[in-house]
Design an enzyme around this catalytic site. Structure first.
Site, PDB file in Angstrom:
ATOM      1  N   GLY A 185      32.199  47.168  48.812  1.00 21.13           N
ATOM      2  CA  GLY A 185      32.357  46.143  49.857  1.00 21.13           C
ATOM      3  C   GLY A 185      32.344  46.773  51.239  1.00 21.13           C
ATOM      4  O   GLY A 185      33.095  46.364  52.131  1.00 21.13           O
ATOM      5  N   ALA A 186      31.460  47.769  51.428  1.00 20.70           N
ATOM      6  CA  ALA A 186      31.478  48.566  52.662  1.00 20.70           C
ATOM      7  C   ALA A 186      30.696  47.937  53.799  1.00 20.70           C
ATOM      8  O   ALA A 186      30.639  48.505  54.894  1.00 20.70           O
ATOM      9  CB  ALA A 186      30.916  49.960  52.352  1.00 20.70           C
ATOM     10  N   GLY A 189      34.184  43.887  57.184  1.00 23.34           N
ATOM     11  CA  GLY A 189      35.637  43.921  57.315  1.00 23.34           C
ATOM     12  C   GLY A 189      36.280  45.283  57.133  1.00 23.34           C
ATOM     13  O   GLY A 189      35.873  46.279  57.730  1.00 23.34           O
ATOM     14  N   GLY A 230      36.350  47.299  54.565  1.00 23.12           N
ATOM     15  CA  GLY A 230      35.509  48.314  53.924  1.00 23.12           C
ATOM     16  C   GLY A 230      34.568  48.969  54.917  1.00 23.12           C
ATOM     17  O   GLY A 230      34.351  50.189  54.886  1.00 23.12           O
ATOM     18  N   SER A 244      46.836  43.301  47.824  1.00 22.69           N
ATOM     19  CA  SER A 244      47.179  42.391  48.927  1.00 22.69           C
ATOM     20  C   SER A 244      48.671  42.096  48.886  1.00 22.69           C
ATOM     21  O   SER A 244      49.283  42.094  47.807  1.00 22.69           O
ATOM     22  CB  SER A 244      46.408  41.084  48.775  1.00 22.69           C
ATOM     23  OG  SER A 244      46.949  40.119  49.651  1.00 22.69           O
ATOM     24  N   TYR A 255      43.938  34.626  42.758  1.00 27.47           N
ATOM     25  CA  TYR A 255      43.836  35.771  43.676  1.00 27.47           C
ATOM     26  C   TYR A 255      45.082  36.652  43.564  1.00 27.47           C
ATOM     27  O   TYR A 255      44.989  37.878  43.467  1.00 27.47           O
ATOM     28  CB  TYR A 255      43.646  35.265  45.104  1.00 27.47           C
ATOM     29  CG  TYR A 255      43.512  36.376  46.131  1.00 27.47           C
ATOM     30  CD1 TYR A 255      42.386  37.194  46.165  1.00 27.47           C
ATOM     31  CD2 TYR A 255      44.528  36.609  47.070  1.00 27.47           C
ATOM     32  CE1 TYR A 255      42.265  38.219  47.110  1.00 27.47           C
ATOM     33  CE2 TYR A 255      44.406  37.618  48.013  1.00 27.47           C
ATOM     34  CZ  TYR A 255      43.283  38.414  48.031  1.00 27.47           C
ATOM     35  OH  TYR A 255      43.170  39.426  48.971  1.00 27.47           O
TER      36      TYR A 255
END
Ligand SMILES: NC(=O)c1ccc[n+]([C@@H]2O[C@H](COP(=O)([O-])OP(=O)(O)OC[C@H]3O[C@@H](n4cnc5c(N)ncnc54)[C@H](OP(=O)(O)O)[C@@H]3O)[C@@H](O)[C@H]2O)c1
Length: 320
Positions: A27-28, A31, A33, A156, A187
């Site tokens: 996920g780079a 955001g 990442g 999270s 989540y």
């Protein structure tokens, strides 16, 4: 403007030259990442940007021009386990070491209908946990060969819940096959699963020189939640408060960076590291901590962690 109690990586760690070191960040392209990747490249690291949209990653990486290190974009869709194996094969063909793996990608879904990965996992746990589980397990040999090395997985604050309602993984129905679906519950459970996985894996890897930790990055002003109506309304409502309670993506990347580079982190393998966050319902946790004890006893239960991992081997088609 930063919140007054943001935890920042110390200057010595930020001045480390990490040239020659190889990292994978999932996920780079976006955001937290993207900023984790930028900070590593700035210090000389070479980062494999593992992204489901390679074009978006190439576009984002244009902003690295002039930085000391390098990067390579490689396709990885964590919602499709058949995409994980070719990613690992390609990585191992090209690289013979891996100094750290950053399991950063994640999402919450917003439709009223449950979304599922290719293999039928509920989407939030499928991407954050099952996809990263297979990726990590397939990379364990190269991480061991490259020791000292690290695995950081992004959880999270949501995993913590409140005193009245502590999320837990449901070992009988991890993917909401029989339970009524709730996207926020899904989540939260996904993020409990990754805290448990970091803990279990740390135990399994004792003595190998590979350490694992989980992270809460802070409340990032990222693309999290995408363009869903809920998130758009929330972003508008939040405008006056944003500078006082949320974090830039660079601030939100500090905890992962600390876990990747700080010398003492190997003394805390398996631990949970958190940026300060107003989102903790338990007030005493709001200053965060590198590391800190999760206020959720379910996320500290080694018995659940072992059962979860044993079950996951079967579900992702790996032999123990
Ligand atoms: N934002 C916050 O306040 C906050 C708070 C606590 C924890 N986190 C966690 O922090 C991590 C980073 O999130 P963020 O805030 O930076 O949000 P973001 O900007 O939306 O970034 C999420 C990243 O995950 C990627 N991703 C989603 N599904 C994927 C899949 N199937 N395969 C591969 N990559 C996938 C996204 O790719 P695309 O761009 O292609 O969608 C994107 O690169 C997540 O694990 C999130 O749960 C965020």
């Amino acid at each position: 403007m930063s919140r007054s109690n943001v935890l920042w990586v110390d200057k010595n760690t930020l001045s480390k030259d990490i040239s020659g070191k190889v990292y994978i960040v999932t996920g780079a392209n976006s955001g937290v990442g993207l900023e984790t990747t930028r900070l590593l490249v700035k210090q000389g690291g070479h980062v494999i940007m593992a992204c489901r949209r390679p074009d978006a990653a190439e576009e984002a990486a244009k902003s690295f021009t002039g930085l000391k290190g390098g990067y390579e974009v490689m396709k990885l869709d964590l919602a499709d386990l058949q995409s994980v194996r070719p990613f690992v094969d390609e990585f191992l063909r090209k690289y013979d070491k891996l100094d750290a793996l950053v399991c950063n990608a994640g999402l919450v879904t917003f439709g009223s209908e449950i979304e599922r990965t290719k293999e039928g996992f509920e989407m939030a746990i499928g991407v954050s946990y099952f996809g990263h589980f297979l990726l990590t397990e397939l990379l364990l040999d190269v991480l061991k060969k490259s020791a000292p090395s690290r695995m950081v997985i992004v959880s999270s604050v949501v995993h913590a819940g409140s005193k009245q309602n502590r999320p837990n993984v449901d070992l009988d129905d991890l993917n909401f096959n029989t339970r009524k679906f709730n996207n926020f519950a899904a989540y939260a459970e996904a993020k409990v699963a990754v805290v448990l996985y970091a803990m279990e894996l740390a135990k399994r890897l004792e003595g190998t020189g590979v350490i694992t930790v989980s992270v809460h990055p802070g409340w990032a002003r990222s693309n999290f939640g995408g363009n869903s109506l809920v998130m758009r309304i929330m972003r508008v409502m939040m405008v006056p408060l944003r500078p006082f309670i949320t974090d830039s993506n660079e601030e939100a990347a500090q905890t992962s960076l600390h876990c990747l580079l700080f010398d003492d982190v190997p003394d805390h393998s398996g631990a949970y590291f958190s940026q300060s966050s107003v989102l903790y319902r338990d007030k005493e946790c709001r200053n965060g901590g590198w590391p800190m004890t999760s206020p959720n006893p379910n996320a500290r239960n080694m018995d659940t962690a072992k059962k979860l991992v044993n079950l996951t081997y079967e579900l992702v088609g790996l032999n123990k």
